[in-house]
Design a protein around this motif. Structure first.
Motif, short mmCIF file in Angstrom:
data_model
loop_
_atom_site.label_atom_id
_atom_site.label_comp_id
_atom_site.label_asym_id
_atom_site.label_seq_id
_atom_site.Cartn_x
_atom_site.Cartn_y
_atom_site.Cartn_z
N VAL B 182 0.84 -1.21 0.00
CA VAL B 182 0.00 0.00 0.00
C VAL B 182 0.88 1.26 0.00
O VAL B 182 0.63 2.20 -0.76
CB VAL B 182 -0.97 0.00 1.22
CG1 VAL B 182 -1.68 1.34 1.34
CG2 VAL B 182 -1.98 -1.11 1.07
N ILE B 183 1.91 1.26 0.84
CA ILE B 183 2.79 2.43 0.88
C ILE B 183 3.49 2.61 -0.47
O ILE B 183 3.57 3.72 -1.01
CB ILE B 183 3.83 2.30 2.02
CG1 ILE B 183 3.14 2.39 3.37
CG2 ILE B 183 4.90 3.39 1.91
CD1 ILE B 183 4.02 2.11 4.57
N LEU B 189 1.93 6.69 -6.83
CA LEU B 189 0.83 7.55 -7.29
C LEU B 189 1.01 8.99 -6.83
O LEU B 189 0.74 9.93 -7.58
CB LEU B 189 -0.52 7.03 -6.76
CG LEU B 189 -1.03 5.72 -7.36
CD1 LEU B 189 -2.30 5.26 -6.63
CD2 LEU B 189 -1.33 5.87 -8.84
N PHE B 190 1.48 9.15 -5.60
CA PHE B 190 1.58 10.49 -5.02
C PHE B 190 2.73 11.30 -5.61
O PHE B 190 2.60 12.48 -5.87
CB PHE B 190 1.77 10.36 -3.50
CG PHE B 190 1.46 11.62 -2.74
CD1 PHE B 190 0.16 11.96 -2.41
CD2 PHE B 190 2.48 12.48 -2.36
CE1 PHE B 190 -0.12 13.11 -1.71
CE2 PHE B 190 2.20 13.65 -1.66
CZ PHE B 190 0.90 13.97 -1.33
N GLU B 191 3.86 10.63 -5.82
CA GLU B 191 5.06 11.37 -6.23
C GLU B 191 5.32 11.33 -7.73
O GLU B 191 5.98 12.23 -8.26
CB GLU B 191 6.30 10.83 -5.50
CG GLU B 191 6.19 10.81 -3.96
CD GLU B 191 6.19 12.20 -3.33
OE1 GLU B 191 6.39 13.20 -4.05
OE2 GLU B 191 5.98 12.28 -2.10
N TYR B 198 -1.46 16.72 -9.33
CA TYR B 198 -2.67 17.56 -9.40
C TYR B 198 -3.21 17.86 -8.00
O TYR B 198 -3.66 18.97 -7.72
CB TYR B 198 -3.77 16.87 -10.22
CG TYR B 198 -3.48 16.78 -11.71
CD1 TYR B 198 -2.43 17.49 -12.29
CD2 TYR B 198 -4.28 16.00 -12.54
CE1 TYR B 198 -2.17 17.39 -13.65
CE2 TYR B 198 -4.03 15.90 -13.91
CZ TYR B 198 -2.96 16.60 -14.45
OH TYR B 198 -2.72 16.50 -15.79
N GLU B 199 -3.19 16.82 -7.16
CA GLU B 199 -3.69 17.02 -5.78
C GLU B 199 -2.88 18.12 -5.10
O GLU B 199 -3.44 19.02 -4.46
CB GLU B 199 -3.60 15.73 -4.96
CG GLU B 199 -4.36 14.53 -5.48
CD GLU B 199 -5.88 14.66 -5.41
OE1 GLU B 199 -6.37 15.64 -4.84
OE2 GLU B 199 -6.56 13.77 -5.97
N ARG B 275 4.32 15.72 1.31
CA ARG B 275 5.11 14.53 0.99
C ARG B 275 4.44 13.32 1.63
O ARG B 275 4.05 13.39 2.80
CB ARG B 275 6.53 14.63 1.55
CG ARG B 275 7.35 15.76 0.98
CD ARG B 275 7.94 15.37 -0.40
NE ARG B 275 8.78 16.43 -0.93
CZ ARG B 275 8.33 17.50 -1.60
NH1 ARG B 275 7.03 17.65 -1.81
NH2 ARG B 275 9.16 18.40 -2.05
N LEU B 276 4.35 12.23 0.89
CA LEU B 276 3.70 11.04 1.44
C LEU B 276 4.44 10.53 2.68
O LEU B 276 3.84 10.10 3.65
CB LEU B 276 3.62 9.93 0.40
CG LEU B 276 2.84 8.73 0.91
CD1 LEU B 276 1.36 8.90 0.67
CD2 LEU B 276 3.31 7.44 0.29
#
Lengths: 407, 332
Positions: B182-183, B189-191, B198-199, B275-276
């Protein structure tokens, strides 16, 4: 300059923390003699690793001897919070016993969240516990104790959800059984008392279903008892979190015919709301848990029944656990069956005064000697029947008769 | 010619400062975690590092870390969700009902658990986006709805599932693998994808993001959907860990996430500094803090006070003051 100020703030915060910690680290758990208990603390026995040592003092009024050199046990006690009335009574009662039985109690506050409760228990078990008494019930609780090295455990106040879960729990060797109050019966008895006082239009106020099984059982008892009385009508019921005051205000506005109420928990706010809503004299009340204003509301005729004294269950839970720790005696032969105990029910100002004197006083509902008499290692005659008999007899009259010479 | 050389020098200084700031931003969030870990290792005389406690830590950080990974997408665009806990409770209720009252396979219970939270979270995002209602209002309404459903679902009795049948789900190895997957996916996806960028762009300035071509509503809803997915996964594991559903199932999860966000130094309003790793660090910090305070044997009367002081120290160490400095500079 800014950086300097920031550093100073950080240093100050650290100093505050360290100052706190100097006095509260591992030594925070009160020793038996220093117990802040509301109960008078008996003289502690010296610690030793010899469980069979003899030669202790004879317990006053009985032939039971507590050996001088008891082994030291570290027992975890888990409850929602130890700062409310019941929680502090439980803690005080255990602290009262701690010195005499050479036990260190480690108090664990669980929240309403099951997962947080399990996490707190798992972590406390890492600190090295010899046994656990917990207000929780379920396989994960027993499993956590087993995983930590077959730590023996007792459930108090909350029964397994159903027979299947009770059987699954009973399959664990380290599970010693459940000791619980009969919440169903206390709900039913409250309705009997309200009916006898002339109540015919009832309102029920309770906690949100599912938050506390004990409250749910009380409500079930109330509903079951209601079926006995065809001329008693349920006019209103509300189970919104613990917002008892709001529920009572709404009932007062919408149901003027209501002449009696059952509240699953007798918090102080109930009395204040009944006052402000002008219900005194018109609405009778039956509830559970005794608080500061209880006496006043018996005096003005509002209260017809209130139940308390649950902390006695914690002391019995301790006795069940101690029996096993001391010489391996399993008190409850079939751990899938709950050892049920009644509440102490109070129904008049006079009884309330006795409650204050004998239950909510400097000596708890069971003295050290009485608990010692329930330990097989000290009293070989102890059996499961000793505990069931004690449970059957538990009442205000029983406590008064046992302790009348102590005051 | 001379002016150009000066410009280059200034640019070089600014670049150096920016690199240093970036380096600090990367390092600082870890310092709070390191501080708390070292602190508790010392005061618990190494109990913190025992193998059994470390395996406990995996179980204890599992839910909050998984949900925090999903919530980072929501918080990155400046959103929030107060309904996480109750919707997690409802998801567990549905899964428990499938397990106990039907012969359907376990994977269907898992799918239903995830579906419930995906639907509730997506509804929060979509209602807020399309009806233009502040998201905290929508999520509070959803919280009430889910609490109501949970109450009705267990009105007769708490629901227990067979612990032994699902003991495999309580394996720390499985949890560690799921956690890493998951991480890993969330990090990618986040970075590295347009969704994460966009987020963050929306968190920085939603109008600018819109003018730059970001489909704002769709991106906002996608964040809630992703979070719902993570809440569902965490919910099913919570169900197998507690072996039942009660009125308290899932409760407090949303507040743990908020604390994790703050402790990790994740900007509350989102934006490019999000940052995630910050939320992951925050989630680990809150878990270690709770675990350490109990291991330490601190008197329960002092726990909240000491926890508050430790929070203060950690936030003082990790809080990103970049925007605050700019504001101070502007006001001066």
């Amino acid at each position: 300059m800014k950086k300097l100020m920031r550093s100073i703030c950080l240093v100050l915060a650290t100093v505050m923390l360290l100052t706190c910690l100097v006095g509260c680290g591992d030594e925070a758990a009160p020793s038996a003699t220093e117990s802040p208990s509301g109960f008078a603390t008996p003289t502690p026995k010296p610690a030793s690793d010899d469980p069979g040592a003899e030669g202790g003092e004879e317990a006053s009024g009985s032939k039971i001897k507590i050996p001088d050199n008891l082994p030291r046990y570290r027992i975890g006690v888990m409850y929602y919070t130890f700062t409310d009335k019941l929680g502090s009574q439980m803690k005080n009662a255990l602290d009262y016993l701690a010195g005499s039985f050479n036990v260190e109690f480690v108090y664990i506050e669980a929240t309403w969240s099951s997962e947080a409760g399990i996490a707190a228990l798992e972590t406390t078990l890492q600190t090295g516990l010899d046994g656990v008494i917990a207000v929780t019930s379920g396989v994960p609780f027993v499993e956590a104790c087993k995983k930590a090295g077959d730590v023996p455990c007792v459930s108090i106040q909350i029964e397994p959800i159903d027979e299947q879960v009770a059987k699954e729990m009973a399959a664990y060797d380290n599970y010693l059984g459940a000791v619980c109050e009969n919440d169903f019966q206390v709900g039913a008895n409250a309705i009997d008392a309200l009916y006898a006082s002339g109540v015919r239009n009832l309102g029920i106020v309770g906690l949100t279903p599912g938050l506390a099984r004990s409250h749910d059982e009380r409500i079930r008892g109330v509903k079951a008892a209601l079926e006995k009385y065809s001329d008693m009508k349920l006019v209103a019921e509300d189970y919104t979190m613990a917002e008892y005051s709001k529920s009572i205000s709404s009932f007062a506005a919408a149901y003027p015919e209501m002449d009696g109420m059952f509240c699953s928990q007798g918090v102080e706010a109930i009395y204040q709301t009944m006052n402000t809503e002008g219900l005194i004299g018109d609405v009778k009340l039956a509830t559970v848990d005794i608080s500061e204003s209880t006496g006043d509301y018996f005096d003005n005729g509002t209260l017809v029944s209130i139940a308390g004294g649950q902390y006695g269950t914690t002391m019995i839970g301790f006795a069940v656990l101690y029996n096993y720790l001391y010489d391996g005696t399993r008190i409850i032969p079939d751990t899938s069956v709950t050892l049920r105990r009644p509440f102490v029910e109070v129904k008049s100002s006079n009884e309330y005064e006795q409650y204050l004197k004998y239950v909510d006083s400097s000596i708890p509902v069971y003295t050290v000697d009485e608990i010692a008499a329930m330990i097989h290692g000290f009293n070989p005659e102890v059996t499961f029947e000793t505990f069931t008999k004690s449970a059957d007899e538990y009442s205000l009259a029983d406590i008064v008769s046992r302790h009348s010479g102590l005051f | 010619m001379r002016a150009t050389a000066e410009t280059i020098d200034i640019q070089e200084i600014l670049n150096r400062k920016a690199r240093r700031k970036d380096l600090l931003r990367n390092i600082i969030p870890f310092s709070g975690l390191v501080f708390i870990f070292v602190f508790f290792t010392v005061v618990t005389q190494g109990k913190m590092l025992s193998s059994s406690n470390l395996t406990n830590l995996i179980s204890q950080c599992f839910s909050v870390t998984i949900v925090a990974a999903g919530a980072s997408f929501v918080y990155a665009h400046g959103g929030m969700d107060f309904s996480i806990g109750p919707s997690c409770g409802v998801a567990q209720l549905v899964a428990a009902l499938i397990i106990t009252r039907s012969d359907l396979p376990i994977w269907l219970a898992i799918a239903a658990c995830i579906l419930v939270t995906v639907v509730t979270s997506t509804m929060v995002g979509a209602t807020s986006a399309y009806l233009r209602v502040p998201v905290f209002v929508v999520s509070l309404c959803m919280r009430a709805i889910c609490s109501g459903i949970l109450t009705v679902g267990i009105a007769e009795s708490d629901i227990a599932i067979d612990y032994a049948r699902f003991s495999g789900f309580n394996s720390e190895v499985l949890k560690a693998v799921v956690l890493l997957v998951v991480i890993g996916v969330s990090y990618y996806l986040f970075e590295y994808t347009s969704l994460g960028k966009y987020e963050k762009a929306m968190g920085g300035n939603v109008v600018t993001a819109f003018q730059a071509g970001v489909v704002v509503k769709r991106t906002q809803i996608a964040a809630y959907t992703l979070m719902g997915l993570c809440v569902g996964i965490a919910g099913f594991f919570q169900l197998t860990r507690t072996a039942g559903v009660t009125g308290g199932s899932g409760s407090g999860l949303e507040f743990d996430i908020m604390v994790a966000i703050v402790l990790g130094g994740f900007p509350m309003m989102g934006g490019s500094a999000a940052r995630l790793r910050s939320v992951i660090i925050g989630a680990l910090t809150i878990t270690i803090l709770s675990n350490g305070l109990v291991l330490w044997g601190l008197d329960y009367l002092l726990v909240n006070g000491v926890k508050g002081l430790l929070f203060l120290i950690i936030v003082a160490i990790t809080y990103d003051r970049t925007n605050q400095n700019q504001m101070n500079f502007t006001s001066a």
